[in-house]
Design a protein around this motif. Sequence first.
Motif, PDB file in Angstrom:
ATOM      1  N   LEU A 285       0.832  -1.199   0.000  1.00  0.00           N
ATOM      2  CA  LEU A 285       0.000   0.000   0.000  1.00  0.00           C
ATOM      3  C   LEU A 285       0.871   1.255   0.000  1.00  0.00           C
ATOM      4  CD1 LEU A 285      -2.833   1.187   0.085  1.00  0.00           C
ATOM      5  CD2 LEU A 285      -2.771   1.019   2.583  1.00  0.00           C
ATOM      6  N   ALA A 286       1.964   1.229   0.758  1.00  0.00           N
ATOM      7  CA  ALA A 286       2.878   2.373   0.781  1.00  0.00           C
ATOM      8  C   ALA A 286       3.471   2.620  -0.599  1.00  0.00           C
ATOM      9  CB  ALA A 286       3.990   2.133   1.800  1.00  0.00           C
ATOM     10  N   LEU A 287       3.883   1.548  -1.266  1.00  0.00           N
ATOM     11  CA  LEU A 287       4.472   1.679  -2.600  1.00  0.00           C
ATOM     12  C   LEU A 287       3.434   2.178  -3.603  1.00  0.00           C
ATOM     13  CD1 LEU A 287       7.111   1.233  -4.158  1.00  0.00           C
ATOM     14  CD2 LEU A 287       6.296  -1.079  -4.690  1.00  0.00           C
ATOM     15  N   LEU A 288       2.227   1.637  -3.529  1.00  0.00           N
ATOM     16  CA  LEU A 288       1.150   2.085  -4.419  1.00  0.00           C
ATOM     17  C   LEU A 288       0.843   3.560  -4.201  1.00  0.00           C
ATOM     18  CD1 LEU A 288      -1.114   1.448  -6.464  1.00  0.00           C
ATOM     19  CD2 LEU A 288      -2.548   0.772  -4.526  1.00  0.00           C
ATOM     20  N   ALA A 289       0.800   3.975  -2.928  1.00  0.00           N
ATOM     21  CA  ALA A 289       0.510   5.378  -2.616  1.00  0.00           C
ATOM     22  C   ALA A 289       1.616   6.292  -3.128  1.00  0.00           C
ATOM     23  CB  ALA A 289       0.342   5.552  -1.109  1.00  0.00           C
ATOM     24  N   TYR A 290       2.871   5.873  -2.963  1.00  0.00           N
ATOM     25  CA  TYR A 290       3.979   6.715  -3.421  1.00  0.00           C
ATOM     26  C   TYR A 290       4.003   6.804  -4.956  1.00  0.00           C
ATOM     27  CZ  TYR A 290       7.867   9.342  -1.449  1.00  0.00           C
ATOM     28  OH  TYR A 290       8.664  10.352  -0.982  1.00  0.00           O
ATOM     29  N   GLY A 291       3.702   5.698  -5.613  1.00  0.00           N
ATOM     30  CA  GLY A 291       3.621   5.715  -7.064  1.00  0.00           C
ATOM     31  C   GLY A 291       2.522   6.648  -7.554  1.00  0.00           C
ATOM     32  N   THR A 292       1.375   6.626  -6.870  1.00  0.00           N
ATOM     33  CA  THR A 292       0.274   7.524  -7.213  1.00  0.00           C
ATOM     34  C   THR A 292       0.662   8.977  -6.968  1.00  0.00           C
ATOM     35  OG1 THR A 292      -1.333   5.800  -6.619  1.00  0.00           O
ATOM     36  CG2 THR A 292      -2.156   8.069  -6.758  1.00  0.00           C
ATOM     37  N   ASN A 293       1.354   9.219  -5.865  1.00  0.00           N
ATOM     38  CA  ASN A 293       1.814  10.570  -5.538  1.00  0.00           C
ATOM     39  C   ASN A 293       2.734  11.107  -6.630  1.00  0.00           C
ATOM     40  OD1 ASN A 293       1.894  12.812  -3.886  1.00  0.00           O
ATOM     41  ND2 ASN A 293       3.391  11.981  -2.466  1.00  0.00           N
ATOM     42  N   THR A 294       3.698  10.301  -7.019  1.00  0.00           N
ATOM     43  CA  THR A 294       4.634  10.711  -8.065  1.00  0.00           C
ATOM     44  C   THR A 294       3.914  10.914  -9.392  1.00  0.00           C
ATOM     45  OG1 THR A 294       6.336   9.383  -6.946  1.00  0.00           O
ATOM     46  CG2 THR A 294       6.813  10.126  -9.187  1.00  0.00           C
ATOM     47  N   GLY A 295       3.032   9.983  -9.726  1.00  0.00           N
ATOM     48  CA  GLY A 295       2.291  10.091 -10.973  1.00  0.00           C
ATOM     49  C   GLY A 295       1.393  11.308 -11.017  1.00  0.00           C
ATOM     50  N   GLY A 296       0.771  11.634  -9.878  1.00  0.00           N
ATOM     51  CA  GLY A 296      -0.101  12.810  -9.821  1.00  0.00           C
ATOM     52  C   GLY A 296       0.658  14.090 -10.106  1.00  0.00           C
ATOM     53  N   PHE A 297       1.848  14.219  -9.520  1.00  0.00           N
ATOM     54  CA  PHE A 297       2.663  15.416  -9.784  1.00  0.00           C
ATOM     55  C   PHE A 297       3.159  15.435 -11.232  1.00  0.00           C
ATOM     56  CE2 PHE A 297       3.235  15.869  -5.090  1.00  0.00           C
ATOM     57  CZ  PHE A 297       2.869  17.209  -5.006  1.00  0.00           C
ATOM     58  N   ALA A 298       3.469  14.264 -11.783  1.00  0.00           N
ATOM     59  CA  ALA A 298       3.919  14.217 -13.178  1.00  0.00           C
ATOM     60  C   ALA A 298       2.803  14.673 -14.122  1.00  0.00           C
ATOM     61  CB  ALA A 298       4.379  12.805 -13.527  1.00  0.00           C
ATOM     62  N   VAL A 299       1.584  14.236 -13.865  1.00  0.00           N
ATOM     63  CA  VAL A 299       0.442  14.677 -14.678  1.00  0.00           C
ATOM     64  C   VAL A 299       0.231  16.180 -14.523  1.00  0.00           C
ATOM     65  CG1 VAL A 299      -2.067  14.485 -14.995  1.00  0.00           C
ATOM     66  CG2 VAL A 299      -0.690  12.426 -14.635  1.00  0.00           C
ATOM     67  N   MET A 300       0.392  16.693 -13.288  1.00  0.00           N
ATOM     68  CA  MET A 300       0.273  18.130 -13.067  1.00  0.00           C
ATOM     69  C   MET A 300       1.332  18.890 -13.862  1.00  0.00           C
ATOM     70  SD  MET A 300       0.553  20.328  -9.488  1.00  0.00           S
ATOM     71  CE  MET A 300      -0.575  19.259  -8.599  1.00  0.00           C
ATOM     72  N   LEU A 301       2.533  18.321 -13.917  1.00  0.00           N
ATOM     73  CA  LEU A 301       3.606  18.967 -14.659  1.00  0.00           C
ATOM     74  C   LEU A 301       3.282  19.031 -16.150  1.00  0.00           C
ATOM     75  CD1 LEU A 301       6.447  20.203 -14.545  1.00  0.00           C
ATOM     76  CD2 LEU A 301       7.380  17.881 -14.807  1.00  0.00           C
ATOM     77  N   VAL A 302       2.752  17.946 -16.703  1.00  0.00           N
ATOM     78  CA  VAL A 302       2.353  17.936 -18.114  1.00  0.00           C
ATOM     79  C   VAL A 302       1.244  18.963 -18.351  1.00  0.00           C
ATOM     80  CG1 VAL A 302       1.286  16.558 -19.947  1.00  0.00           C
ATOM     81  CG2 VAL A 302       3.055  15.545 -18.479  1.00  0.00           C
ATOM     82  N   ALA A 303       0.264  18.986 -17.434  1.00  0.00           N
ATOM     83  CA  ALA A 303      -0.832  19.950 -17.564  1.00  0.00           C
ATOM     84  C   ALA A 303      -0.319  21.385 -17.502  1.00  0.00           C
ATOM     85  CB  ALA A 303      -1.869  19.705 -16.468  1.00  0.00           C
ATOM     86  N   ALA A 304       0.682  21.624 -16.659  1.00  0.00           N
ATOM     87  CA  ALA A 304       1.256  22.974 -16.560  1.00  0.00           C
ATOM     88  C   ALA A 304       1.997  23.352 -17.838  1.00  0.00           C
ATOM     89  CB  ALA A 304       2.187  23.058 -15.349  1.00  0.00           C
ATOM     90  N   PHE A 305       2.803  22.421 -18.345  1.00  0.00           N
ATOM     91  CA  PHE A 305       3.572  22.707 -19.560  1.00  0.00           C
ATOM     92  C   PHE A 305       2.677  22.967 -20.768  1.00  0.00           C
ATOM     93  CE2 PHE A 305       7.638  20.398 -18.036  1.00  0.00           C
ATOM     94  CZ  PHE A 305       8.130  21.596 -17.519  1.00  0.00           C
ATOM     95  N   THR A 306       1.533  22.314 -20.813  1.00  0.00           N
ATOM     96  CA  THR A 306       0.650  22.456 -21.967  1.00  0.00           C
ATOM     97  C   THR A 306      -0.369  23.581 -21.803  1.00  0.00           C
ATOM     98  OG1 THR A 306      -0.793  20.727 -21.041  1.00  0.00           O
ATOM     99  CG2 THR A 306       0.862  20.038 -22.659  1.00  0.00           C
ATOM    100  N   ASN A 307      -0.318  24.286 -20.685  1.00  0.00           N
ATOM    101  CA  ASN A 307      -1.259  25.384 -20.447  1.00  0.00           C
ATOM    102  C   ASN A 307      -0.561  26.639 -19.946  1.00  0.00           C
ATOM    103  OD1 ASN A 307      -4.285  24.277 -20.652  1.00  0.00           O
ATOM    104  ND2 ASN A 307      -3.027  22.663 -19.730  1.00  0.00           N
ATOM    105  N   ASP A 308       0.672  26.861 -20.413  1.00  0.00           N
ATOM    106  CA  ASP A 308       1.439  28.047 -20.030  1.00  0.00           C
ATOM    107  C   ASP A 308       1.584  28.194 -18.523  1.00  0.00           C
ATOM    108  OD1 ASP A 308       1.821  28.860 -22.703  1.00  0.00           O
ATOM    109  OD2 ASP A 308      -0.160  29.797 -22.732  1.00  0.00           O
ATOM    110  N   GLY A 309       1.713  27.072 -17.845  1.00  0.00           N
ATOM    111  CA  GLY A 309       1.948  27.095 -16.404  1.00  0.00           C
ATOM    112  C   GLY A 309       0.714  27.192 -15.542  1.00  0.00           C
ATOM    113  N   VAL A 310      -0.466  27.349 -16.187  1.00  0.00           N
ATOM    114  CA  VAL A 310      -1.706  27.507 -15.406  1.00  0.00           C
ATOM    115  C   VAL A 310      -2.789  26.598 -15.983  1.00  0.00           C
ATOM    116  CG1 VAL A 310      -3.382  29.127 -14.441  1.00  0.00           C
ATOM    117  CG2 VAL A 310      -1.072  29.912 -15.001  1.00  0.00           C
TER     118      VAL A 310
END
Length: 410
Positions: A285-310
């Motif tokens: 569960l800890a590993l799954l949660a950490y993977g989700t945490n990392t993935g969530g920030f990675a998706v946020m980063l893609v969303a930021a890059f494709t929307n001029d940071g916002v």
Amino acid sequence: MTATASARVRSEAGVVAYLGFTSALLAIGIDTALPAFDEIREDFSLVDGSGEVSLVVTAYFLGMAAGQLPMGPLSDRFGRRPVLLASFALYLIGALGATLAPSFGILLGARFLWGLGAAGPAVIGNAIARDLYSGDQMARVLSLTMAVFLIGPTIAPLLGEVLLLTGVWQAVFLVGFALALVGAAWTFRFGETLPDDRRRPIDPPAIGRAIRTTMTNRASAGYILAMVFSYGAFFVFLGSSQPIVDEVYGRPGWFAATFACTSAANGLCVWQASRHVHRIGAARLALLAYGTNTGGFAVMLVAAFTNDGVPPFVVWAALVTVTSTSGTLVSTTAISLALQPMERIAGTAAALRGTFTLGVGSLLASVIDRQIVDTVTPMALGGTIYCGVGLMLMLWARGGSLEVVDPDIA
């Protein structure tokens, strides 16, 4: 794993309620004060628009940071209950001093003392859980405790707003005083959880052995370090989400509702996870949660890059909820795994965990907080990097043994 023998005299619900209440006092000490910032600034003639009033929170955190490490060895030597009662005494004095403070300097001193007292429940609650439980059962109890704890940050700001309607801003501090009285009485009734035969001396060599054992054990040190980076990412959310909502998205007044919804989602998800930890296992569960945490920030980063940071506000808010919730799950599961081998020095190990996550995690967050001006890109990039590093540390920690170690055997 099942509860240890000392847990059988207490119901799980009673333990969760007690640990949840005492840990919620940490949030009460912070979040009820936030709505009173304008009144504090006016009463003590602080400069409008200055950041001086934020020292009310900073002093509290400094007290907590200073109190983390001493509380652990003290509780390993004298037991959990007497050290908790002493912590509540400091908490009470600090809350009363803040209420009656005639100057801003004395207010900050009282807030430091208040935070020093709050360090006791922060450290000893985890040690109590380790005294009573082990393995997946401990992870379940800590997950349920976190779900109860999250009630605090959900309702505390609203409670502060209601108390301000009395016209006496000091009332927000009296709440902490009153609840600490309840916590002290409950602690007295709850009883001691550390058997006499597991008490340790408090001399420097013994403390040194305990610290060395914790930080050289692969599983314990690995999970603690992994938590440091997840806390770094989480503290960015705590420190920068309000300016992001108000300034980046131009939605002043939306922060309280956004924060409350995120906290409620955290509590619901953590509660659900506690129901399945026996089936999944704390390590998975800890590993799954950490993977989700990392993935969530990675998706946020893609969303930021494709929307001029916002990225759209709804997208950002949803991803913040995902990352903060998964970060909370990382904390509740990883701490149970970190303390599993440290049964004989649970107080010291919990104190080291608190010192590192609060101290180093705050420093990591400050690096990112300073970069956030008009986009969420720094938050997304920092979270992706921190959680990526933390995920690798967790994978390394999984190679360590969870067998109980004796710090007094070379």
